[in-house]
Scaffold this active site. Sequence first.
Site, PDB file in Angstrom:
ATOM      1  CG  HIS A 110      -2.109  -0.899   1.083  1.00  0.00           C
ATOM      2  ND1 HIS A 110      -2.013  -2.257   1.274  1.00  0.00           N
ATOM      3  CD2 HIS A 110      -3.408  -0.649   0.782  1.00  0.00           C
ATOM      4  CE1 HIS A 110      -3.211  -2.807   1.094  1.00  0.00           C
ATOM      5  NE2 HIS A 110      -4.066  -1.849   0.782  1.00  0.00           N
ATOM      6  CE  LYS A 114      -4.163  -0.523   4.531  1.00  0.00           C
ATOM      7  NZ  LYS A 114      -5.499   0.096   4.722  1.00  0.00           N
TER       8      LYS A 114
END
Length: 219
Positions: A110, A114
Amino acid sequence: DPNLVLVAECGRGDKLTQVIADSSAQVVVDFTNANVAYENTVKIIEAGAHPVIGSSGMQEKEVQQLQVLAEQKQLGGVIAPNFSIGAVLMMQFAKQAAGYLPECEIIEMHHDGKLDSPSGTSIRTAELIAEGRSQTRELKPSKQVIPGARGATLNGIPIHAVRLPGYLASQQVIFGNQGERLVLQHDSINRDCFMPGVVLACKKVVELKQLHYGLEQLL
């Protein structure tokens, strides 16, 4: 979507319960974060609206508590770790494969903004793999020269989390077997991929009487 109408938007400075009442919203979509998503979902249900929750990082006990509250109110809704149709299919395919190939690991990648690790998608994937297995995998002993080198473990499945610029959301589920390897991979190129799942959820939840966990429950 021609069958949906956006009746209100709100942020930190607004009172969610009041916004729902003033707008007569039937469905409320929350893509905030785990720090406030539980409290928001309680307010949505108590206000008589249907929750569609995409906030990652909610704990299992919190989901269960919200399901009880929704059942008491006879309100349908969904909490989904991922609203991408492709990602949901990847999780379903992983569950199916696990019945034949129990040895697997997950790598999730990610963007560096995040907040939670591992991702809700990887956690849900591991849960579904555990459901699909015909046998339990016993992790082989491993000397970790640096603690954490083998990643986190859920249901006997190592999960490795990558956080780097250049990613939005990607995940690999790698199955290993004698003489072969199966890799399931999903890549979110941009956030547009979440919208078909969100639209689907908004239409479906008004017909339901319980709070579901996972978009696959609505497909």
